[in-house]
Design a protein around this motif. Sequence first.
Motif, PDB file in Angstrom:
ATOM      1  N   GLN A 134       0.870  -1.180   0.000  1.00 53.98           N
ATOM      2  CA  GLN A 134       0.000   0.000   0.000  1.00 53.98           C
ATOM      3  C   GLN A 134       0.909   1.233   0.000  1.00 53.98           C
ATOM      4  O   GLN A 134       1.894   1.288   0.738  1.00 53.98           O
ATOM      5  N   HIS A 165       0.950   4.376   1.107  1.00 47.62           N
ATOM      6  CA  HIS A 165       1.285   5.143   2.314  1.00 47.62           C
ATOM      7  C   HIS A 165       2.094   4.320   3.300  1.00 47.62           C
ATOM      8  O   HIS A 165       2.997   4.841   3.966  1.00 47.62           O
ATOM      9  N   ARG A 166       1.786   3.033   3.402  1.00 42.62           N
ATOM     10  CA  ARG A 166       2.551   2.165   4.305  1.00 42.62           C
ATOM     11  C   ARG A 166       3.979   1.983   3.796  1.00 42.62           C
ATOM     12  O   ARG A 166       4.929   2.005   4.578  1.00 42.62           O
ATOM     13  N   ALA A 179       3.133  11.307   9.833  1.00 40.44           N
ATOM     14  CA  ALA A 179       1.931  11.762   9.127  1.00 40.44           C
ATOM     15  C   ALA A 179       2.170  13.113   8.464  1.00 40.44           C
ATOM     16  O   ALA A 179       1.801  13.318   7.303  1.00 40.44           O
ATOM     17  N   LEU A 234      -0.439  13.147   5.525  1.00 43.00           N
ATOM     18  CA  LEU A 234      -1.607  12.339   5.857  1.00 43.00           C
ATOM     19  C   LEU A 234      -2.217  12.781   7.179  1.00 43.00           C
ATOM     20  O   LEU A 234      -1.521  13.339   8.031  1.00 43.00           O
ATOM     21  N   SER A 281      -5.012  10.149  12.063  1.00 40.38           N
ATOM     22  CA  SER A 281      -5.799   8.918  12.241  1.00 40.38           C
ATOM     23  C   SER A 281      -5.513   7.915  11.130  1.00 40.38           C
ATOM     24  O   SER A 281      -5.420   6.714  11.373  1.00 40.38           O
ATOM     25  N   SER A 282      -5.330   8.406   9.925  1.00 42.30           N
ATOM     26  CA  SER A 282      -4.993   7.537   8.799  1.00 42.30           C
ATOM     27  C   SER A 282      -3.614   6.927   8.995  1.00 42.30           C
ATOM     28  O   SER A 282      -3.394   5.738   8.751  1.00 42.30           O
ATOM     29  N   PHE A 294      -3.593   4.056  11.440  1.00 40.17           N
ATOM     30  CA  PHE A 294      -4.109   2.836  10.809  1.00 40.17           C
ATOM     31  C   PHE A 294      -2.990   2.137  10.023  1.00 40.17           C
ATOM     32  O   PHE A 294      -2.787   0.924  10.142  1.00 40.17           O
ATOM     33  N   HIS A 295      -2.242   2.902   9.242  1.00 41.47           N
ATOM     34  CA  HIS A 295      -1.168   2.320   8.429  1.00 41.47           C
ATOM     35  C   HIS A 295      -0.020   1.802   9.290  1.00 41.47           C
ATOM     36  O   HIS A 295       0.541   0.730   9.019  1.00 41.47           O
TER      37      HIS A 295
END
Length: 119
Positions: free
Chosen positions: A15, A17-18, A39, A44, A47-48, A51-52
Motif C-alpha cells: 500500500q 502510504h505504508r 503523518a 496524511l 488517524s490515517s 491505521f497504516h
Amino acid sequence: MDSTMVIRALGALSQEHRLAAFRLLVQAGGAGMPAGAIAEKLGLAASSMSFHLAALANAGLVTQRRQSRLIIYSANYDVMNALMGYLTENCCGGVPCTTEEMCCPPPMPTAMTCKKDVA
C-alpha cells in the motif's frame, strides 16, 4: 522467516502510504519517529497514519515504544533483513552472494546486463 510471515510483510508494504512510511522509518534509523511527524512528512491525517502504522506493526515491520505522551515508531531491521534474505535466498543459483556484490543472476543472452556485469 516462513512464507506466512513473508506474505503478511509484503501485504503490509503493498500500500502506497505504508510503503512510504516504512521507507521513512528505515531512513530515520534506530531513533525512529513519532506517528505525528510521520503523518506530517507524508501529508496524511494522523488517524490515517495510525491505521497504516498498525498494519506495519502487525506485520512485524515496525516496533513502537512510548516516550512520554508520544508513541515512537522504528523500522524493525531484523524483520526487514529476514524478508530481504528470504526474497534473495536463491538469487545467485544457490551460491551465497558476498556482501560486496549485488545479487544478480547470470547474464541473459540478450543485450540486458546487471550492474555487476558492467565494469
